[in-house]
Design a protein around this motif. Structure first.
Motif, mmCIF file in Angstrom:
data_model
loop_
_atom_site.group_PDB
_atom_site.id
_atom_site.type_symbol
_atom_site.label_atom_id
_atom_site.label_comp_id
_atom_site.label_asym_id
_atom_site.label_seq_id
_atom_site.Cartn_x
_atom_site.Cartn_y
_atom_site.Cartn_z
ATOM 1 N N ILE A 88 50.111 26.349 27.004
ATOM 2 C CA ILE A 88 50.168 27.746 26.594
ATOM 3 C C ILE A 88 51.126 27.828 25.419
ATOM 4 O O ILE A 88 52.207 27.253 25.466
ATOM 5 C CB ILE A 88 50.683 28.648 27.733
ATOM 6 N N HIS A 90 53.433 30.327 23.407
ATOM 7 C CA HIS A 90 53.990 31.672 23.474
ATOM 8 C C HIS A 90 54.090 32.279 22.085
ATOM 9 O O HIS A 90 53.986 31.579 21.079
ATOM 10 C CB HIS A 90 55.371 31.632 24.133
ATOM 11 N N HIS A 96 54.115 25.197 25.960
ATOM 12 C CA HIS A 96 54.449 24.923 27.343
ATOM 13 C C HIS A 96 53.286 24.226 28.031
ATOM 14 O O HIS A 96 52.205 24.791 28.153
ATOM 15 C CB HIS A 96 54.808 26.230 28.044
ATOM 16 N N ILE A 98 51.099 23.079 30.977
ATOM 17 C CA ILE A 98 50.895 23.543 32.344
ATOM 18 C C ILE A 98 50.078 22.573 33.192
ATOM 19 O O ILE A 98 50.039 22.709 34.401
ATOM 20 C CB ILE A 98 50.232 24.931 32.396
ATOM 21 N N GLU A 110 40.651 28.946 34.309
ATOM 22 C CA GLU A 110 41.246 30.268 34.171
ATOM 23 C C GLU A 110 40.380 31.185 33.308
ATOM 24 O O GLU A 110 40.612 32.385 33.251
ATOM 25 C CB GLU A 110 42.656 30.168 33.611
ATOM 26 N N CYS A 113 37.031 33.940 35.117
ATOM 27 C CA CYS A 113 37.029 35.340 35.528
ATOM 28 C C CYS A 113 37.253 36.246 34.322
ATOM 29 O O CYS A 113 37.241 37.456 34.428
ATOM 30 C CB CYS A 113 38.093 35.590 36.599
ATOM 31 N N TRP A 118 42.488 31.093 28.468
ATOM 32 C CA TRP A 118 43.867 31.590 28.390
ATOM 33 C C TRP A 118 44.822 30.532 27.855
ATOM 34 O O TRP A 118 45.994 30.785 27.707
ATOM 35 C CB TRP A 118 44.346 32.022 29.763
ATOM 36 N N VAL A 159 43.142 26.030 42.146
ATOM 37 C CA VAL A 159 44.236 26.855 42.666
ATOM 38 C C VAL A 159 45.253 25.975 43.389
ATOM 39 O O VAL A 159 46.467 26.119 43.210
ATOM 40 C CB VAL A 159 43.719 27.947 43.633
ATOM 41 N N ARG A 162 47.311 23.932 40.844
ATOM 42 C CA ARG A 162 48.319 24.728 40.154
ATOM 43 C C ARG A 162 49.505 24.978 41.071
ATOM 44 O O ARG A 162 50.660 24.993 40.654
ATOM 45 C CB ARG A 162 47.732 26.077 39.691
ATOM 46 N N TYR A 166 53.338 23.842 40.544
ATOM 47 C CA TYR A 166 54.405 24.842 40.662
ATOM 48 C C TYR A 166 55.520 24.305 41.546
ATOM 49 O O TYR A 166 56.697 24.383 41.214
ATOM 50 C CB TYR A 166 53.793 26.093 41.275
ATOM 51 N N ILE B 98 55.912 31.452 46.305
ATOM 52 C CA ILE B 98 55.015 31.150 45.187
ATOM 53 C C ILE B 98 54.239 32.373 44.715
ATOM 54 O O ILE B 98 53.642 32.343 43.655
ATOM 55 C CB ILE B 98 54.014 30.030 45.532
ATOM 56 N N ARG B 157 40.150 34.301 39.550
ATOM 57 C CA ARG B 157 41.200 35.190 39.036
ATOM 58 C C ARG B 157 42.559 34.715 39.515
ATOM 59 O O ARG B 157 43.573 34.862 38.835
ATOM 60 C CB ARG B 157 40.942 36.619 39.517
ATOM 61 N N GLU B 158 42.565 34.129 40.705
ATOM 62 C CA GLU B 158 43.804 33.609 41.275
ATOM 63 C C GLU B 158 44.371 32.476 40.424
ATOM 64 O O GLU B 158 45.582 32.300 40.342
ATOM 65 C CB GLU B 158 43.497 33.089 42.683
ATOM 66 N N VAL B 159 43.496 31.694 39.805
ATOM 67 C CA VAL B 159 43.966 30.624 38.923
ATOM 68 C C VAL B 159 44.797 31.220 37.790
ATOM 69 O O VAL B 159 45.868 30.708 37.443
ATOM 70 C CB VAL B 159 42.781 29.809 38.341
ATOM 71 N N CYS B 160 44.295 32.317 37.226
ATOM 72 C CA CYS B 160 45.023 32.991 36.144
ATOM 73 C C CYS B 160 46.379 33.478 36.630
ATOM 74 O O CYS B 160 47.399 33.319 35.956
ATOM 75 C CB CYS B 160 44.227 34.185 35.630
ATOM 76 N N ARG B 162 48.231 32.381 39.079
ATOM 77 C CA ARG B 162 49.150 31.269 39.315
ATOM 78 C C ARG B 162 49.703 30.751 37.995
ATOM 79 O O ARG B 162 50.852 30.372 37.876
ATOM 80 C CB ARG B 162 48.444 30.128 40.060
ATOM 81 N N GLN B 163 48.825 30.740 37.016
ATOM 82 C CA GLN B 163 49.228 30.260 35.711
ATOM 83 C C GLN B 163 50.264 31.184 35.099
ATOM 84 O O GLN B 163 51.249 30.732 34.514
ATOM 85 C CB GLN B 163 47.997 30.211 34.824
ATOM 86 N N ALA B 165 52.294 33.109 36.713
ATOM 87 C CA ALA B 165 53.530 32.941 37.478
ATOM 88 C C ALA B 165 54.287 31.707 37.015
ATOM 89 O O ALA B 165 55.511 31.719 36.867
ATOM 90 C CB ALA B 165 53.207 32.826 38.969
ATOM 91 N N TYR B 166 53.534 30.654 36.755
ATOM 92 C CA TYR B 166 54.101 29.406 36.266
ATOM 93 C C TYR B 166 54.854 29.644 34.958
ATOM 94 O O TYR B 166 55.988 29.206 34.782
ATOM 95 C CB TYR B 166 52.952 28.419 36.052
ATOM 96 N N ALA B 167 54.223 30.388 34.067
ATOM 97 C CA ALA B 167 54.835 30.664 32.765
ATOM 98 C C ALA B 167 56.105 31.495 32.921
ATOM 99 O O ALA B 167 57.095 31.255 32.233
ATOM 100 C CB ALA B 167 53.834 31.378 31.865
#
Lengths: 252, 252
Positions: A88, A90, A96, A98, A110, A113, A118, A159, A162, A166, B98, B157-160, B162-163, B165-167
């Motif tokens: 990613i 910024h 960064h 991931i 990602e 959806c 992203w 999921v 990831r 994390y 998490i 959508r959950e993958v996004c 988590r991503q 959150a990671y950032a």
DNA sequence: CGGAGAATTGATATGTCTCAACACTTGTGG
DNA sequence: CCACAAGTGTTGAGACATATCAATTCTCCG
């Protein structure tokens, strides 16, 4: 700071590639559902034709991007050979990392959806990926032949990945993060049938640091420290794990 | 260190609940597909019956668990009311937050590709969730009515999430992490139609710290610091964001 | 061979953790 | 209703780990 080889990033068109059309480009190759199932290690059932070459492959040379941040979603990609990193960028320009992906891993989950990716995925070494056109399955409302379900299964596996990443990056001390990173790499190699105790890292210390949220110097020191403790042996990017148990038990 | 109210964690049976059976428990309630689509803000199409009460609801009191780590997978859950947190407990007994989930969020996505949940989700406040039996769709090989696709869309959508959150948790400085955490909360509230600038946090400083990989004292200091800078106003768990722009621009 | 990036190592600065004290909030029972 | 206990949150001082800056060597590739 930046990777000059990225400058040559090529874009590609996203013409429908679910079935070979009359004009198959000479340099393109195709994968079968059978190969995809095997790479994913998917244990579910697909009623679709297993041995037709319907999934387009794509080569990416080291340093080139598969897709960029914000680019229109063009399906998932399955790594067939090689090694990719996903980053990613910024607003300030800081990069960064991931995820690191190798054979059997999914890229672009990602974007499934959304209508856009992203993040950016680029090759650490020369790669070959297989395009899984989940976007076409999605928009065309195809019959339920089990393929779409498999693709979503692959996304749900993402999921878990990831989440594991994390957890690794959240270990208290930097040496523990590096230790867990090595364990992750080791297990990933083992799952593909390669040696769990000996492998060559495809990424730089800077990439590892970015992935673990520590500086490259700290990564280097942690590796040296684990080396001195006789738990691993490090020579540049070549890693030899002397004791996986000690590495797993290592808590600083 | 631990939460005493967790001790009363109750387990539930996972009998098939896709359709109401002859014996509907008196205290159970059911949600329609229409409500689920709305909560998920799903824009795709479902050909199934929209107004039949087919999705079972479940109440969880504050401190109680919805599911535990390693528990057999029993479907996804969609938050209808309240606030949940999802934690991983490491071998040493340390807890790691998490995710925080509220109305419209999905829980248990990491179990969809496994047969077990990988983490524990528990209520921060009294909650009501809707069970989405993706496991039954999966195993029964049901017809393609669009519902399964919607559930997988929710997982992607959950993958996004988590991503993202990671950032957030990987920002360099602790104050920036806290700032981005507040922005995440603010946007989440705004997406549900609540105030983006004023809200009450449902979790402790310890939970926030665990989520951001910093100590609770550091969270407290960061909030105090942002308070002194007049960017936000903090009173216990009540947050008032004076300037979202400054908060977003804040880099230490 | 030369040059650029990669990796290692050292010295110092700085941010966060740890330990500790105290104030505030909440819920419970007398 | 108040007292009390337990948990929550704030703030301070010192210890410690990591970041930063810098110098050097190594490795790869043209």
């Amino acid at each position: 700071m930046t990777y000059p080889s990225l400058l040559g990033t090529e874009r590609m068109s996203y013409a429908p590639t679910l079935l070979p059309t009359r004009h198959v480009p000479l340099d393109s190759e195709w994968s079968t559902l059978s190969e995809v199932v095997q790479l994913l290690q998917y244990e579910g059932h697909c009623s679709a034709e297993m041995h037709e070459p319907v999934f387009r492959r794509r080569r990416i040379r080291a340093g080139q991007s598969l897709f960029l941040m914000g680019q229109e979603f063009g399906g998932l990609y399955l790594v067939r050979h090689g090694c990719m990193k996903t980053v990613i960028t910024h607003a300030e320009g800081t990069e960064h990392v991931i995820a690191f992906s190798m054979q059997g891993d999914i890229l672009g989950a990602e974007g499934a959806c959304q209508h856009h990716y992203w993040c950016e995925s680029l090759a650490l070494k020369d790669c070959e990926v297989i395009r899984l056109p989940i976007d076409e399955y999605f928009s065309h409302g195809r019959a339920s032949d089990g393929v779409e379900r498999m693709l979503y299964w692959a996304i749900s596996r993402e999921v878990c990945r990831r989440q594991a990443a994390y957890a690794i990056a959240h270990a208290a001390k930097s040496e523990v993060r590096v230790a867990r990173f090595l364990i992750e790499q080791s297990e990933h190699h083992a799952a593909l049938g390669y040696s769990a105790s000996q492998f060559t890292l495809p990424m730089t210390r800077r990439d590892i640091g970015s992935y673990l949220s520590i500086t490259l110097e700290t990564v280097s020191r942690a590796l040296s420290s684990l080396n001195q403790l006789q738990i691993i042996e490090v020579a540049n990017r070549d890693i030899l794990i002397h004791s996986l148990e000690e590495l797993q038990a290592y808590e600083g």
